[in-house]
Design an enzyme around this catalytic site. Sequence first.
Site, short mmCIF file in Angstrom:
data_model
loop_
_atom_site.label_atom_id
_atom_site.label_comp_id
_atom_site.label_asym_id
_atom_site.label_seq_id
_atom_site.Cartn_x
_atom_site.Cartn_y
_atom_site.Cartn_z
N PHE A 112 18.82 44.87 5.39
CA PHE A 112 17.38 44.61 5.57
C PHE A 112 16.90 45.52 6.69
O PHE A 112 17.37 45.43 7.82
CB PHE A 112 17.15 43.14 5.92
CG PHE A 112 15.70 42.82 6.21
CD1 PHE A 112 14.77 42.71 5.18
CD2 PHE A 112 15.27 42.64 7.52
CE1 PHE A 112 13.45 42.41 5.45
CE2 PHE A 112 13.94 42.34 7.79
CZ PHE A 112 13.03 42.23 6.76
N TRP A 170 22.23 41.77 5.03
CA TRP A 170 21.51 41.06 3.98
C TRP A 170 22.36 39.89 3.51
O TRP A 170 23.52 40.04 3.17
CB TRP A 170 21.20 41.97 2.79
CG TRP A 170 20.49 41.22 1.69
CD1 TRP A 170 21.06 40.57 0.65
CD2 TRP A 170 19.09 41.01 1.58
NE1 TRP A 170 20.11 39.97 -0.13
CE2 TRP A 170 18.87 40.22 0.43
CE3 TRP A 170 17.98 41.39 2.33
CZ2 TRP A 170 17.60 39.83 0.01
CZ3 TRP A 170 16.71 41.01 1.92
CH2 TRP A 170 16.54 40.23 0.77
N GLY A 178 20.52 34.00 -0.27
CA GLY A 178 20.07 32.64 0.04
C GLY A 178 18.62 32.46 -0.38
O GLY A 178 18.12 33.18 -1.24
N ASP A 181 5.84 29.27 14.93
CA ASP A 181 5.46 29.31 13.51
C ASP A 181 6.60 28.71 12.68
O ASP A 181 7.18 29.39 11.84
CB ASP A 181 5.14 30.73 13.06
CG ASP A 181 4.51 30.78 11.67
OD1 ASP A 181 4.10 29.70 11.17
OD2 ASP A 181 4.42 31.88 11.10
#
Length: 271
Positions: free
Chosen positions: A35, A73, A76, A164
Amino acid sequence: MNWLEQALGKEWNVTSAGGLTGDAYIAENNNRRLFLKRNSSPFLAVLSAEGIVPKLVWTKRMKNGDVVTAQEWLDGRELKPLEMQHHQVASLIRKIHNSSELLHMLMRMGKKAVTPDERFAEIKEQVKANGLMQQHNEIRNAIDYLGQLLPVTRGQQQVVCHCDLNHNNILLTNKGQLYLVDWDNAMIADPAMDFGFVLKWYIPQEDWNEWLHHYGITKNEQLIERIYWYLMIDALSYLCWHNERNEMNKAYSRLKDLSNLNYHVKSVILN
């Protein structure tokens, strides 16, 4: 995409990972996947070392000054709303709030704790600038209640808050490991701001005691007052945000949330 070729070489197949910034990608080479993100926060290295985000594989600085990070990576999925009730979530949040390494890193990056007095002054100015104070009695009531409850929010422990804690930001790997991503809004503040959000939006009120027990604290009057103080601040902040964007349906929804919070504060907390 030139920066990707510089970072990886041409043997990698790169596709967009989506997201608002357009700066996140998935790179594949044979059976390996990474990623990639451009200009991630330096905070990422400490989060990786603490096991809170997927492992940071490498960081490279490009000729133009951009910094590219590559993370492992992991297969999931995002958590489902109901799964936020699981004690694993409470344990993950506790780990973050108790991490001195995360706190010291944010402080080295120049972050300072946001005091409740500063938050209160900012939200008052915000609702006035939006012309909302005159329009809605609920907003005037909320500002009044925030002022009455302000003393209980002072002098609290200051920790790293994610700010968040949406279920979409918690990843569950196929091996059962939880990771918390999207740290762009992190700040140093009262932990009640974080777990109060989770309690309100995901945990039935009759289960608050149990969830807080797994987090590691016991519910008391002062804790509930702090939770509702931050929930009102949050509702007012989003109300202003949607109002500024002329998203009136969403603003009205936040006004209803605020009305419910006001009712609880008036009838249960201040009564």
